[in-house]
Write a protein that holds these residues in place. Structure first.
Motif, mmCIF file in Angstrom:
data_model
loop_
_atom_site.group_PDB
_atom_site.id
_atom_site.type_symbol
_atom_site.label_atom_id
_atom_site.label_comp_id
_atom_site.label_asym_id
_atom_site.label_seq_id
_atom_site.Cartn_x
_atom_site.Cartn_y
_atom_site.Cartn_z
ATOM 1 N N MET A 77 22.838 -57.581 -24.939
ATOM 2 C CA MET A 77 22.843 -56.651 -23.816
ATOM 3 C C MET A 77 23.564 -57.267 -22.621
ATOM 4 S SD MET A 77 19.117 -54.761 -23.975
ATOM 5 C CE MET A 77 18.081 -56.220 -23.868
ATOM 6 N N MET A 78 23.348 -58.564 -22.394
ATOM 7 C CA MET A 78 24.057 -59.253 -21.317
ATOM 8 C C MET A 78 25.565 -59.187 -21.543
ATOM 9 S SD MET A 78 21.507 -62.555 -21.119
ATOM 10 C CE MET A 78 22.497 -63.529 -19.975
ATOM 11 N N TYR A 79 25.973 -59.452 -22.771
ATOM 12 C CA TYR A 79 27.402 -59.392 -23.095
ATOM 13 C C TYR A 79 27.962 -57.990 -22.850
ATOM 14 C CZ TYR A 79 31.568 -58.626 -25.856
ATOM 15 O OH TYR A 79 32.819 -58.238 -26.255
ATOM 16 N N ALA A 80 27.230 -56.973 -23.312
ATOM 17 C CA ALA A 80 27.718 -55.594 -23.219
ATOM 18 C C ALA A 80 27.973 -55.189 -21.776
ATOM 19 C CB ALA A 80 26.729 -54.636 -23.883
ATOM 20 N N THR B 132 21.493 -49.351 -22.381
ATOM 21 C CA THR B 132 20.952 -48.385 -21.419
ATOM 22 C C THR B 132 19.603 -47.855 -21.885
ATOM 23 O OG1 THR B 132 23.216 -47.724 -20.842
ATOM 24 C CG2 THR B 132 21.437 -46.259 -20.155
ATOM 25 N N PHE B 133 19.498 -47.538 -23.183
ATOM 26 C CA PHE B 133 18.254 -47.001 -23.733
ATOM 27 C C PHE B 133 17.133 -48.035 -23.673
ATOM 28 C CE2 PHE B 133 15.459 -46.633 -27.484
ATOM 29 C CZ PHE B 133 14.868 -45.408 -27.201
ATOM 30 N N VAL B 134 17.429 -49.273 -24.072
ATOM 31 C CA VAL B 134 16.394 -50.321 -24.107
ATOM 32 C C VAL B 134 15.886 -50.632 -22.704
ATOM 33 C CG1 VAL B 134 15.960 -52.759 -24.626
ATOM 34 C CG2 VAL B 134 17.201 -51.345 -26.262
ATOM 35 N N THR B 135 16.786 -50.742 -21.733
ATOM 36 C CA THR B 135 16.345 -51.033 -20.368
ATOM 37 C C THR B 135 15.529 -49.868 -19.791
ATOM 38 O OG1 THR B 135 18.483 -50.228 -19.510
ATOM 39 C CG2 THR B 135 18.252 -52.597 -19.881
ATOM 40 N N SER B 136 15.921 -48.645 -20.114
ATOM 41 C CA SER B 136 15.155 -47.487 -19.658
ATOM 42 C C SER B 136 13.773 -47.463 -20.302
ATOM 43 C CB SER B 136 15.901 -46.190 -20.000
ATOM 44 O OG SER B 136 17.167 -46.146 -19.406
ATOM 45 N N VAL C 176 10.128 -56.555 -17.971
ATOM 46 C CA VAL C 176 11.060 -55.809 -17.115
ATOM 47 C C VAL C 176 11.741 -56.742 -16.130
ATOM 48 C CG1 VAL C 176 11.227 -54.027 -15.330
ATOM 49 C CG2 VAL C 176 9.861 -53.612 -17.370
ATOM 50 N N ALA C 177 10.991 -57.698 -15.582
ATOM 51 C CA ALA C 177 11.579 -58.652 -14.647
ATOM 52 C C ALA C 177 12.638 -59.506 -15.332
ATOM 53 C CB ALA C 177 10.489 -59.541 -14.043
ATOM 54 N N CYS C 178 12.371 -59.941 -16.570
ATOM 55 C CA CYS C 178 13.352 -60.743 -17.307
ATOM 56 C C CYS C 178 14.609 -59.935 -17.613
ATOM 57 C CB CYS C 178 12.734 -61.273 -18.604
ATOM 58 S SG CYS C 178 11.597 -62.657 -18.373
ATOM 59 N N ILE C 179 14.421 -58.680 -18.010
ATOM 60 C CA ILE C 179 15.578 -57.818 -18.259
ATOM 61 C C ILE C 179 16.329 -57.577 -16.962
ATOM 62 C CG2 ILE C 179 16.277 -55.473 -18.910
ATOM 63 C CD1 ILE C 179 14.034 -55.489 -20.971
ATOM 64 N N GLY C 180 15.566 -57.314 -15.883
ATOM 65 C CA GLY C 180 16.202 -57.039 -14.597
ATOM 66 C C GLY C 180 17.009 -58.204 -14.080
#
Length: 434
Positions: free
Chosen positions: A67-70, A418-422, A204-208
């Protein structure tokens, strides 16, 4: 729009980018972005995750890497092909309500994160220097702003490359923690998920923090700045990218995001293998995290942890304040660049100054720096899905990208991210409601 054909200027640009041989010059724009992604906010978030959940949280690193790469690749591609930064593209193709809503979220997020990072740097330096924390905050902010105001883009890029090396402190800290290899391997590959508010807020914080919104605008604008550095000052000269340029971008992004992800992994590993088993689950300050590590794995590891926060803070804070300036000037159709003198880009540099002052001011409100770091990550987590949605749409659009619009793989990675973060943010909201 069609991709640019290779010209003499472009060939020179390609030779300049591929012919850099020294160790310093080989650390490219992607690595700077990757290092900035591991800012003090991210370090605080990952350290908190390791302390709370131990090695059971290691699985997050391989999950977020693609996801970071994308997101970073799509941001870089947008800047390269369109010849303008992200908010300039939103300004050109979206209604004003979308532009200003997104702008407000991005700028507020940058201010909060810059303030939290200043607090994190201060908390790490204060025990070492023994001077009042307010003095450290003001001095650090003034020093950073002076380099932005008076330094050239090339100087800043060189400084950023050196500061990126500070993150290797966390690799050393992870090694000094001496974790059990078998347990590390198992926890990395087998996800352990808890459907609790505490666990999901950290997810969520780690993803954010790993997909921070400020990284998108920074990456897109640095691609533009790199082209300006090679003489392409007009937008029409910057538009388009050859296949070799895009391959170079993919390579740089893969290197940068892998570097960032390894640091993410090492921070969780270092704290998860030491603080969590010792019963230290609640990290209140960056200094406390470093001090807690010292008796467990040695003073060197604790000192490395603290110095890593300081080094990357000096890299990330100017990226956030400059990123807010890029966003604002582009949203209002103005020009702004680190290549321009302050008198030529008054709004750009005034925004950098204003964001810096606001970040300093927030540190005088008495908030806990480590908690602010984690909560700034949560704020970033909520701003990621809508901005990522716009990036994917823009890079899918032939009007913007010509025949360099996303292919099937890029579209799949973009929409999946986008879907995973949502989904992660909705799961956290669900725990608040139910």
């Amino acid at each position: 729009m069609s991709p640019r054909e290779t010209s003499a200027d472009e060939s020179t640009y390609e030779r300049d980018r591929s012919g850099e041989q020294s160790l310093l010059k080989s650390v490219g724009v992607g690595v700077i972005t990757g290092a900035a992604d591991d800012d003090p906010s991210a370090i605080g978030t990952y350290a908190s995750a390791g302390a709370k959940f131990g090695l059971a949280f290691l699985w997050i690193a391989p999950v977020v890497l693609p996801m970071m790469y994308a997101v970073v690749y799509l941001s870089a591609k947008l800047g390269q092909v369109y010849g303008k930064g992200l908010f300039a593209a939103i300004h050109d193709y979206y209604p004003r309500w979308v532009l200003y809503t997104t702008l407000a979220a991005a700028v507020i997020g940058n201010i909060i994160e810059a303030a939290a990072d200043l607090g994190g740097v201060c908390a790490s330096l204060q025990p070492l220097l023994g001077v009042p924390s307010t003095l450290i905050v003001v001095t650090v902010a003034a020093t950073i702003f002076a380099f932005q105001l008076f330094g050239s883009y090339s100087l800043l890029r060189t400084i950023f490359r050196w500061l990126a090396l500070a993150l290797f402190a966390y690799v050393a800290a992870a090694v000094l923690a001496k974790p059990d290899p078998a347990e590390v391997f198992r926890r990395t590959l087998v996800p352990h998920i808890q459907f609790t508010e505490e666990f999901l807020s950290v997810v969520v914080a780690c993803i954010g923090t790993s997909l921070s919104a400020y990284i998108y605008t920074w990456q897109s604008n640095q691609e533009v700045e790199e082209k300006i550095a090679h003489g392409r000052r007009r937008t029409r000269d910057r538009k388009g990218a050859t296949r070799s340029e895009l391959r170079r971008t993919r390579r740089d992004v893969i290197i940068g995001m892998t570097f960032s992800n390894v640091i993410l992994y090492c921070i969780i590993l270092a704290t998860g293998a030491t603080l969590n088993p010792a019963g230290i689950h609640d990290i209140q300050t960056a200094a406390q995290a470093a001090q807690a590590l010292s008796p467990l794995v040695g003073h060197a590891a604790g000192l490395l942890f603290a110095l890593g926060v300081v080094g990357v803070g000096f890299l990330a804070i100017p990226i956030m304040t400059t990123g807010a300036a890029y966003d604002l000037v582009q949203a209002f159709g103005e020009k702004g660049s680190l290549h321009a003198e302050p008198r030529e880009s008054k709004l750009f540099y005034a925004t950098i100054a204003t964001v810096t002052v606001l970040a300093v001011g927030l540190n005088f409100l008495g908030f806990n720096p480590m908690k602010a770091l984690v909560w700034s990550g949560v704020v970033q987590g909520f701003s990621v899905p809508p901005l990522l949605f716009l990036i994917v749409r823009l890079t899918n659009d032939p009007r913007v990208m010509g025949n360099r619009a996303n292919g099937r793989v890029a579209r799949l990675l973009g929409w999946t991210t986008t879907f995973v973060t949502s989904l992660a943010t909705m799961a956290l909201v669900a725990t608040w409601i139910f």
